[in-house]
Every structure is written in C-alpha cells, then in structure tokens.
Design an enzyme around this catalytic site. Sequence first.
Site, short mmCIF file in Angstrom:
data_model
loop_
_atom_site.label_atom_id
_atom_site.label_comp_id
_atom_site.label_asym_id
_atom_site.label_seq_id
_atom_site.Cartn_x
_atom_site.Cartn_y
_atom_site.Cartn_z
N HIS A 14 70.34 72.77 15.52
CA HIS A 14 70.85 71.70 14.54
C HIS A 14 69.76 71.14 13.25
O HIS A 14 69.07 70.69 14.14
CB HIS A 14 71.53 70.19 15.70
N HIS A 16 68.76 69.75 9.68
CA HIS A 16 69.12 69.64 7.85
C HIS A 16 67.98 69.66 6.94
O HIS A 16 67.09 69.32 7.75
CB HIS A 16 69.61 68.00 8.48
N LYS A 99 81.42 73.99 10.66
CA LYS A 99 80.80 72.03 11.21
C LYS A 99 81.73 71.45 11.02
O LYS A 99 81.90 71.03 9.64
CB LYS A 99 79.31 71.93 10.41
N HIS A 136 80.76 66.55 14.97
CA HIS A 136 79.63 65.57 14.97
C HIS A 136 81.31 64.36 15.37
O HIS A 136 81.69 64.29 15.28
CB HIS A 136 79.79 65.04 13.66
N HIS A 174 74.62 66.90 19.16
CA HIS A 174 73.37 65.99 19.03
C HIS A 174 73.95 65.00 20.38
O HIS A 174 74.32 63.23 19.89
CB HIS A 174 72.81 64.55 18.33
N ASP A 247 68.22 67.95 14.87
CA ASP A 247 68.77 67.22 13.82
C ASP A 247 67.89 66.29 13.56
O ASP A 247 67.95 65.34 12.74
CB ASP A 247 69.86 65.64 14.20
C1 NCD Z 1 72.81 63.57 9.96
C2 NCD Z 1 72.18 63.20 7.87
O1 NCD Z 1 71.36 62.69 7.35
O2 NCD Z 1 72.62 64.51 7.53
N1 NCD Z 1 72.34 61.97 10.15
C3 NCD Z 1 71.79 62.21 10.87
O3 NCD Z 1 71.56 59.92 11.21
N2 NCD Z 1 72.14 62.21 12.31
C4 NCD Z 1 73.07 63.25 9.74
C5 NCD Z 1 73.89 63.92 11.00
O4 NCD Z 1 74.53 64.64 12.19
O5 NCD Z 1 75.08 63.01 11.44
ZN ZN Z 2 72.89 66.42 11.98
#
Ligand code: NCD
Ligand code: ZN
Length: 345
Positions: A14, A16, A99, A136, A174, A247
């Site tokens: 996971h 970003h 997702k 999520h 998460h 995450d």
């Molecule tokens: C994530 C993001 O900023 O893209 N933020 C987070 O707090 N985890 C998005 C997500 O996974 O909820």
């Molecule tokens: Zn995330």
Amino acid sequence: MINELIFPKPDDMHLHLREDELLKVVSKHSAAQFGRAIIMPNLQNPIINSELAHKYYDEVKNHTKVHDFEPLMTIYFNEKLTLEELKRIQISSKIIGIKLYPKGVTTNSNKGIDSFNSGYKIFEMMEKLDIPLLIHGEVNDPNIDIFDREKIFIEKNLINAHKEFPDLRIVLEHISTKESTEFVKETSNNIAATITPQHLLYNRNELFAGGLKPHAFCLPVLKREEHRVAVLGAAISGNPKFFLGTDSAPHKKSEKESSCGCAGIYSALNAMEIYAEIFDRNNAIEKLENFSSKFGADFYRLSQNKNKIKLVRSSNKVPNSIKIDNGEVIPLLAGQEINWNCSAV
Ligand code: NCD
Ligand code: ZN
C-alpha cells in the site's frame, strides 16, 4: 541477539507515489528498499481505467529505472467500470486490483462511491474475474464519530459484502482497530489486511503530545492504546493474513502544517528500518521476513522477489526533513535515532 538479517526484497502492499515533483523524489525511496509496491490510484486526477494505469506505470518505471522495482498498479473504483474494462484490468500484468474509497473519507476521495452497496454489480464481476478489491474501510457519514468509522464500516458493509461475494479477495487497508484484527482473523482466507508503521508505533495520544501534531495525522486516524496493541499483535503473530503496507502518503510540510492539514504520513525513506525497529522492540524480529516478503506476495499470488535486502543493527538517524522543489516533506520519526540500516544485497 540478532544483528543482521538477509531476506528476499520486501513488497510494500500500500503506497502513495503522487505525481510530478513528489513522484520523482519519493518513488526512488521506495524502489531502494522494496522489490514491488502496490501503487494507490488517488491522484488529483484519479486512475479510473486501465489506460491511465498503464500511463502511470510508465511514469513510475521511468523514475525508478536504476532500481529493480516493479510497480503494481490499481484502479480507482468507480461506477463506470464495465465488464470489458474489468477484463482489460484482469489480463494486464501491470494491474493488481481495484481500490475502493468511500466518497470523502480521505485525500482525493471526492470521486469515491457514496453508497457501498451501489458497488455490488461490479463486485460480482470482480469476484468472477478474480480481481482483488482493496478497501479504505471507513464509513463516510460525518455524523459518525471519526474514531468509530472503521468499526462501523465492518459491521455495516464488509460483513455483508463478504457474505454476498465469498470468493472475492478483499484487502482491508491500513487497519487501525481491534475489531479489524478480529474480523480478518475470523473470516475466510479471502480476507487480508495491510498494516502501517504508524498504527504499530502510536496511539491517538501522539496527535496531541505537547501540542497539536499534524505530522501524526493520517486516516484512519490513530486510535486508543488497546487498538494499537491489537494491531501490533496481529503484525507479529505470524498470521499470513496480515502483511506490510506502509501507506506512505507524502504531503508538503506547508500542506500539513496548516489550518486544515492533510492526512497522510511519509514513511517510505526508512520504511524497512522502521518496521525492523518495531518488530525488534517487541522481540519479534524473526517474524519480519514473512510479514514483509512472503505473506503479501502469497495473497496476491506472486512469487517472492529474487533479489535480497540486508538489515543490519546499527544506529541510523531519520532526517528532519526531505527537500523537494518548492518545499519539504517531514518523514515519520523525523530527527529520531533508530537501530537498523537497510541496504540492497
Ligand atoms: C492517504 C493519502 O494522503 O493519499 N492519506 C492517509 O492519511 N492515509 C490516503 C489514504 O490512504 O487514506
Ligand atoms: Zn493510503
């Protein structure tokens, strides 16, 4: 005492990576430690189909050329996903799953779905095509207390969806609560969960320790200590349904230190060192390899990475900040000493 570990390169299930300048900087951090990562589709213009996913894949590959790193792309769940498109997703070796964001629950989720049940037609097709659904898991009702949104999502949505589509592989992303650990443990092998470093390290006091701490703010928000303990217990239990997903979610410092700060914690630079620190502090360092390099791969039916990483017990200071063009990103444990160093073998 174990002072050195060598094992197959881990997978971050996971992650970003964002776009533009942030993508350029942060993708290299992940690629230096991980063999593969599941790339979240919540860009400003979300990755809503296979064509966009393939373009984004090329961009990620372009920035991570010097490393042996494979991005596994995801599609942003949306009601326009037709059977034809799902078939394209299924046959693409670059796309691993879809997702789902309930509308409004987190960063760039305003194009998510408002009613979970409206996804059922697509879940049915995904189940038949054996495409994993990554969720999520928080309800988006603003009247529900933010600390209860994950628990209520399970009660209200997930239990029913799993009953309706028992063969659909679902990853609850998460996880932050005791209820999630119990749900995942007690349900079939088609249900698994990712676990972040922040949900292992902190309870919700961290958000207010000595003042308001925007860099500890993520979603799902940190919970009470009993929940942290349950999530930690799941991570170090050796149960294959729980695996690594950082995450890691970078936001510029100026966007976090703001009157309405963004949710997301950046951990990719030192992710494996931080997980090693956590497992070691909890006398479970020998459980790190499977959590990082095997269980996630098994769930997604991938073979383990061929190359290896080495983790060595030696002091390591997490930087105070990471420079990017026009700003900086503050990492998890900024400025703190940890006891592990990770390198590719
Ligand atoms: C994530 C993001 O900023 O893209 N933020 C987070 O707090 N985890 C998005 C997500 O996974 O909820
Ligand atoms: Zn995330």
